[in-house]
Design an enzyme around this catalytic site. Structure first.
Site, PDB file in Angstrom:
ATOM      1  N   GLN A 216     -17.113  60.719  17.996  1.00  0.00           N
ATOM      2  CA  GLN A 216     -16.154  59.960  18.324  1.00  0.00           C
ATOM      3  C   GLN A 216     -15.992  59.451  19.594  1.00  0.00           C
ATOM      4  OE1 GLN A 216     -14.085  59.410  15.146  1.00  0.00           O
ATOM      5  NE2 GLN A 216     -15.887  60.562  13.999  1.00  0.00           N
ATOM      6  N   ALA A 257      -5.585  57.635  11.457  1.00  0.00           N
ATOM      7  CA  ALA A 257      -7.024  58.296  11.594  1.00  0.00           C
ATOM      8  C   ALA A 257      -7.661  57.201  12.751  1.00  0.00           C
ATOM      9  CB  ALA A 257      -7.781  58.401  10.209  1.00  0.00           C
ATOM     10  N   HIS A 258      -9.166  57.643  12.720  1.00  0.00           N
ATOM     11  CA  HIS A 258      -9.910  56.927  13.631  1.00  0.00           C
ATOM     12  C   HIS A 258     -10.029  55.414  13.434  1.00  0.00           C
ATOM     13  CE1 HIS A 258     -13.293  58.739  11.393  1.00  0.00           C
ATOM     14  NE2 HIS A 258     -13.146  57.482  10.794  1.00  0.00           N
ATOM     15  N   ASN A 259     -10.270  54.544  14.222  1.00  0.00           N
ATOM     16  CA  ASN A 259     -10.466  53.067  14.262  1.00  0.00           C
ATOM     17  C   ASN A 259      -9.382  52.289  13.639  1.00  0.00           C
ATOM     18  OD1 ASN A 259     -12.856  53.751  15.225  1.00  0.00           O
ATOM     19  ND2 ASN A 259     -13.970  53.639  13.329  1.00  0.00           N
ATOM     20  N   SER A 277     -10.355  53.226   9.835  1.00  0.00           N
ATOM     21  CA  SER A 277     -10.476  51.611   9.878  1.00  0.00           C
ATOM     22  C   SER A 277      -9.630  51.002   9.324  1.00  0.00           C
ATOM     23  CB  SER A 277     -12.154  51.513   9.571  1.00  0.00           C
ATOM     24  OG  SER A 277     -12.857  52.136  10.302  1.00  0.00           O
TER      25      SER A 277
END
Length: 353
Positions: A216, A257-259, A277
């Site tokens: 990441q 969460a990520h993105n 995402s």
């Protein structure tokens, strides 16, 4: 033992000054120069307190309140108030009451320093390669890593950890035990205690030998005037940044969460989970304990009811709810249909007996 008062009262405002502040009409005030120094609920307010009434469920509380002043919404402007209680009629009682609270208790608007001091504590660790503008406060046991940049007026509370390379704008509040890494903050960002921001997201690839961890390498970018509630977690991006738009307010215990990309002036209530995402447009509101699936887009101005699961894209301006979430009118029709079917089955069962 002296009473514990964390937000002491100041000189207050007269009823006339409060009316001017909130643009209210004075309906009943024998003494417009009487000073209000506190805010309280209808049932707990005293003669020096101001309260508000904007919900018919609390009409009994209005009739018995001992408040010195009560703000009424326009639709309740004709309701009787007790003798000796001034009445101010405003367009939105809740907005007006919030304005009064901010005026009477400005110190309650943002997390204060734990120890109440200013400057750099001799019990904090600030790396020599960090750059802090004049007027930054760093409390005891806070750790500021190399290459960190912090703007004037920012407070880093006790026990906070700011990892290498993070940048923090001016007039921010970094609460106790906050952990920041791989993060860029704008100005006037409020981060409450226990927030973790910039850790790697949950990313694995399944293979014959089991789960293989994905790197990441993105960042977290938090724009101006964002507020983040206690114990919220925000993962850094995998191959692009996790972004939170200006003016957005995030409650306690939210997982981002990520993105994830969140637009401007969104409201995200406690225990919401945003999967990797997912994208929220500007002005989105999500009720508590709801979840948004990965790679889903929620359009500008959409509203998601509490305890809902969003599995697919939501159009701009839509109001959705349920599991899985769908347009509110459709959701309500389904609930009514199921309720009627259940009633018929119960009735049929009794007839069979």
């Amino acid at each position: 033992m002296a009473p514990a008062v964390f937000f002491p009262r100041g000189p207050g405002k007269t009823i006339a000054e409060i009316a001017d502040l909130i643009g209210a009409d004075i309906r009943n005030a024998p003494d417009r120069e009487r000073r209000m120094t506190g805010i309280a609920s209808l049932d707990e307010a005293g003669p020096d307190d101001i309260t508000f009434f904007d919900n018919i469920r609390y009409v009994e509380g209005l009739a018995s309140t001992q408040a010195g002043c009560v703000i009424l919404g326009h639709r309740f402007g004709s309701h009787a108030v007790p003798e000796g209680t001034a009445a101010l009629v405003a367009r939105r009682a809740d907005h007006a009451f919030a304005s009064v609270g901010r005026t009477l208790f400005p110190s309650a608007l943002a997390p204060a320093s734990v120890l109440g001091g200013t400057g750099i504590s001799d019990r904090a660790f600030v790396d020599p390669d960090a750059e802090l503008e004049d007027g930054v406060t760093v409390e005891a046991f806070a750790v500021i890593g190399p290459g960190v940049e912090i703007g004037a007026g920012t407070i880093v509370a006790a026990g906070a950890k700011i990892a290498s390379g993070c940048r923090i704008g001016r007039d921010c509040r970094i609460g106790a035990n906050v952990s920041l890494s791989h993060t860029l903050l704008g100005n006037r960002v409020l981060i409450h205690p226990g927030v973790s921001c910039g850790q790697d997201g949950f990313g694995y690839v399944a293979g014959p030998a089991g789960l293989v961890k994905s790197v990441q390498i993105g960042r977290v970018v938090i724009q101006d005037d964002v507020e983040i509630g206690a114990n919220t977690t925000i993962d850094r991006g995998a191959i692009r940044d996790t972004v939170i738009g200006e003016g957005t307010k995030i409650d306690n215990q939210v997982q981002i969460a990520h993105n994830v990309v969140i637009g401007r002036h969104c409201v995200i209530v406690g225990q919401v989970g945003l999967s990797g995402s997912s994208t929220l447009g500007d002005g989105v509101m999500i009720g508590g304990q709801s979840g948004v699936n990965g790679h889903v887009t929620v359009g500008d101005g959409a509203q998601i009811a509490a305890v809902s699961t969003v599995q697919g894209d939501v159009p701009p301006g839509a109001r959705w709810g349920g599991v899985p979430a769908k347009p509110v009118k459709e959701w309500f029709r389904e609930i009514m249909t199921l309720t009627e079917l259940a009633k018929k089955r119960r009735s049929a069962g009794k007839n069979d007996e």
